[in-house]
Write a protein that holds these residues in place. Structure first.
Motif, PDB file in Angstrom:
ATOM      1  N   LYS A 251       0.850  -1.184   0.000  1.00 23.68           N
ATOM      2  CA  LYS A 251       0.000   0.000   0.000  1.00 23.68           C
ATOM      3  C   LYS A 251       0.884   1.232   0.000  1.00 23.68           C
ATOM      4  CE  LYS A 251      -4.194  -1.810   2.045  1.00 23.68           C
ATOM      5  NZ  LYS A 251      -5.084  -1.805   3.185  1.00 23.68           N
ATOM      6  N   GLY A 252       0.445   2.251  -0.709  1.00 20.62           N
ATOM      7  CA  GLY A 252       1.207   3.479  -0.755  1.00 20.62           C
ATOM      8  C   GLY A 252       2.257   3.492  -1.853  1.00 20.62           C
ATOM      9  N   GLN A 253       2.512   2.368  -2.481  1.00 18.34           N
ATOM     10  CA  GLN A 253       3.471   2.315  -3.568  1.00 18.34           C
ATOM     11  C   GLN A 253       2.727   2.376  -4.891  1.00 18.34           C
ATOM     12  OE1 GLN A 253       5.716  -1.281  -3.008  1.00 18.34           O
ATOM     13  NE2 GLN A 253       7.320  -0.185  -1.906  1.00 18.34           N
ATOM     14  N   LYS A 254       3.324   3.081  -5.854  1.00 20.76           N
ATOM     15  CA  LYS A 254       2.742   3.112  -7.191  1.00 20.76           C
ATOM     16  C   LYS A 254       2.934   1.747  -7.841  1.00 20.76           C
ATOM     17  CE  LYS A 254       4.615   6.228  -9.660  1.00 20.76           C
ATOM     18  NZ  LYS A 254       5.351   7.299 -10.323  1.00 20.76           N
ATOM     19  N   PRO A 255       1.946   1.285  -8.589  1.00 24.10           N
ATOM     20  CA  PRO A 255       2.131   0.013  -9.292  1.00 24.10           C
ATOM     21  C   PRO A 255       3.200   0.155 -10.378  1.00 24.10           C
ATOM     22  CG  PRO A 255       0.087   1.065  -9.966  1.00 24.10           C
ATOM     23  CD  PRO A 255       0.654   1.883  -8.852  1.00 24.10           C
ATOM     24  N   ALA A 256       3.603  -0.958 -10.936  1.00 24.51           N
ATOM     25  CA  ALA A 256       4.552  -0.937 -12.050  1.00 24.51           C
ATOM     26  C   ALA A 256       3.955  -0.124 -13.191  1.00 24.51           C
ATOM     27  CB  ALA A 256       4.833  -2.357 -12.518  1.00 24.51           C
ATOM     28  N   GLN A 257       4.827   0.527 -13.963  1.00 23.82           N
ATOM     29  CA  GLN A 257       4.340   1.310 -15.103  1.00 23.82           C
ATOM     30  C   GLN A 257       5.416   1.300 -16.177  1.00 23.82           C
ATOM     31  OE1 GLN A 257       2.880   5.180 -14.107  1.00 23.82           O
ATOM     32  NE2 GLN A 257       2.554   5.758 -16.228  1.00 23.82           N
ATOM     33  N   ILE A 258       5.011   0.941 -17.389  1.00 23.07           N
ATOM     34  CA  ILE A 258       5.948   0.844 -18.507  1.00 23.07           C
ATOM     35  C   ILE A 258       5.954   2.160 -19.275  1.00 23.07           C
ATOM     36  CG2 ILE A 258       4.284  -0.101 -20.169  1.00 23.07           C
ATOM     37  CD1 ILE A 258       6.574  -2.045 -21.037  1.00 23.07           C
ATOM     38  N   LEU A 259       7.164   2.621 -19.629  1.00 19.31           N
ATOM     39  CA  LEU A 259       7.320   3.839 -20.412  1.00 19.31           C
ATOM     40  C   LEU A 259       8.312   3.553 -21.532  1.00 19.31           C
ATOM     41  CD1 LEU A 259       6.780   6.882 -20.820  1.00 19.31           C
ATOM     42  CD2 LEU A 259       8.757   7.295 -19.340  1.00 19.31           C
ATOM     43  N   PHE A 260       7.810   3.520 -22.775  1.00 18.87           N
ATOM     44  CA  PHE A 260       8.659   3.276 -23.935  1.00 18.87           C
ATOM     45  C   PHE A 260       9.305   4.577 -24.383  1.00 18.87           C
ATOM     46  CE2 PHE A 260       6.003  -0.484 -24.187  1.00 18.87           C
ATOM     47  CZ  PHE A 260       6.905  -1.450 -24.600  1.00 18.87           C
ATOM     48  N   THR A 261      10.561   4.497 -24.869  1.00 20.49           N
ATOM     49  CA  THR A 261      11.224   5.686 -25.394  1.00 20.49           C
ATOM     50  C   THR A 261      10.570   6.110 -26.706  1.00 20.49           C
ATOM     51  OG1 THR A 261      12.888   4.281 -26.452  1.00 20.49           O
ATOM     52  CG2 THR A 261      13.457   5.248 -24.321  1.00 20.49           C
TER      53      THR A 261
ATOM     54  N   ASN B 233       3.476  -9.710 -19.649  1.00 26.03           N
ATOM     55  CA  ASN B 233       2.766 -10.991 -19.688  1.00 26.03           C
ATOM     56  C   ASN B 233       2.747 -11.573 -21.094  1.00 26.03           C
ATOM     57  OD1 ASN B 233       2.133 -10.858 -16.922  1.00 26.03           O
ATOM     58  ND2 ASN B 233       0.425  -9.509 -17.361  1.00 26.03           N
ATOM     59  N   GLN B 234       2.575 -10.711 -22.095  1.00 27.48           N
ATOM     60  CA  GLN B 234       2.609 -11.189 -23.480  1.00 27.48           C
ATOM     61  C   GLN B 234       2.789 -10.019 -24.427  1.00 27.48           C
ATOM     62  OE1 GLN B 234      -2.214 -11.572 -24.097  1.00 27.48           O
ATOM     63  NE2 GLN B 234      -1.032 -13.353 -24.478  1.00 27.48           N
ATOM     64  N   ALA B 235       3.325 -10.330 -25.595  1.00 27.87           N
ATOM     65  CA  ALA B 235       3.470  -9.380 -26.692  1.00 27.87           C
ATOM     66  C   ALA B 235       2.997 -10.115 -27.932  1.00 27.87           C
ATOM     67  CB  ALA B 235       4.911  -8.917 -26.829  1.00 27.87           C
ATOM     68  N   ILE B 236       1.928  -9.600 -28.539  1.00 31.53           N
ATOM     69  CA  ILE B 236       1.306 -10.281 -29.672  1.00 31.53           C
ATOM     70  C   ILE B 236       1.336  -9.369 -30.895  1.00 31.53           C
ATOM     71  CG2 ILE B 236      -0.816 -11.329 -30.549  1.00 31.53           C
ATOM     72  CD1 ILE B 236      -1.610 -11.819 -27.636  1.00 31.53           C
TER      73      ILE B 236
ATOM     74  N   ARG C 258       1.068  -6.549 -23.226  1.00 31.60           N
ATOM     75  CA  ARG C 258       0.250  -6.619 -22.009  1.00 31.60           C
ATOM     76  C   ARG C 258       1.189  -6.808 -20.810  1.00 31.60           C
ATOM     77  NH1 ARG C 258      -5.011  -6.878 -23.425  1.00 31.60           N
ATOM     78  NH2 ARG C 258      -5.503  -7.709 -25.466  1.00 31.60           N
ATOM     79  N   THR C 259       0.965  -5.964 -19.768  1.00 34.17           N
ATOM     80  CA  THR C 259       1.824  -5.997 -18.585  1.00 34.17           C
ATOM     81  C   THR C 259       0.984  -6.064 -17.311  1.00 34.17           C
ATOM     82  OG1 THR C 259       1.860  -3.607 -18.180  1.00 34.17           O
ATOM     83  CG2 THR C 259       3.436  -4.460 -19.792  1.00 34.17           C
ATOM     84  N   ASN C 260       1.676  -6.150 -16.193  1.00 37.02           N
ATOM     85  CA  ASN C 260       1.022  -6.088 -14.893  1.00 37.02           C
ATOM     86  C   ASN C 260       0.970  -4.646 -14.377  1.00 37.02           C
ATOM     87  OD1 ASN C 260       3.797  -5.796 -14.379  1.00 37.02           O
ATOM     88  ND2 ASN C 260       3.604  -6.680 -12.347  1.00 37.02           N
ATOM     89  N   GLY C 261       1.288  -3.689 -15.224  1.00 34.35           N
ATOM     90  CA  GLY C 261       1.393  -2.294 -14.818  1.00 34.35           C
ATOM     91  C   GLY C 261       0.069  -1.576 -14.694  1.00 34.35           C
ATOM     92  N   ALA C 262       0.165  -0.301 -14.295  1.00 33.54           N
ATOM     93  CA  ALA C 262      -1.015   0.550 -14.134  1.00 33.54           C
ATOM     94  C   ALA C 262      -1.774   0.634 -15.466  1.00 33.54           C
ATOM     95  CB  ALA C 262      -0.605   1.937 -13.665  1.00 33.54           C
TER      96      ALA C 262
END
Length: 133
Positions: A25-35, A68-71, A115-119
């Protein structure tokens, strides 16, 4: 006696689950940022129909990031990605190979759904280019 052991085990499991949830709790979830989310191969000859690019991303969240996957939208496009969790602040790579062998020359545009487990659970990447005769 068996009931007492079972009850103790059940209580221990519940308590450990609650502790694990409270520690996040209180932590931001994972978040992916592509360049970048789009790559243009430009023009390339049909006899060299296999081209590859790499998309780099960073986990800007506070939890480990897992893809989780890349399609790909077509069988001619193959994504390969980092399978291990990417820790907060660290980078990962997603390599995409387009194989135009047997395809008609001309312009193409393909998408890769990540698809990720991120926000943000889903991100689309695009590759395009012109295969010449």
């Amino acid at each position: 006696m068996k009931k007492l052991i079972l009850a103790t085990l059940l209580l221990t499991c519940c308590m450990s689950t609650m502790v694990a949830q409270n520690s996040q709790k209180g932590q931001k979830p994972a978040q992916i940022l592509f360049t970048k989310t789009t790559h243009n191969f430009g023009s390339f000859p049909e006899k060299e129909s296999k081209v590859t690019c790499t998309f780099t991303y960073t986990n800007v969240g506070e939890q480990p990031l897992v893809i989780n996957q890349a399609i790909a939208s077509c069988g001619c496009t193959v994504p390969e990605y980092t399978k291990a969790p990417v820790m907060p602040g660290e980078k990962g790579e997603l390599k995409v190979t387009y194989n135009g062998a047997g395809k008609f020359p001309g312009h193409f545009k393909k998408s890769i759904t990540v698809r990720t487990n991120g926000a943000v659970e889903m991100t689309r990447l695009y590759i395009e280019g012109d295969m010449t005769e």
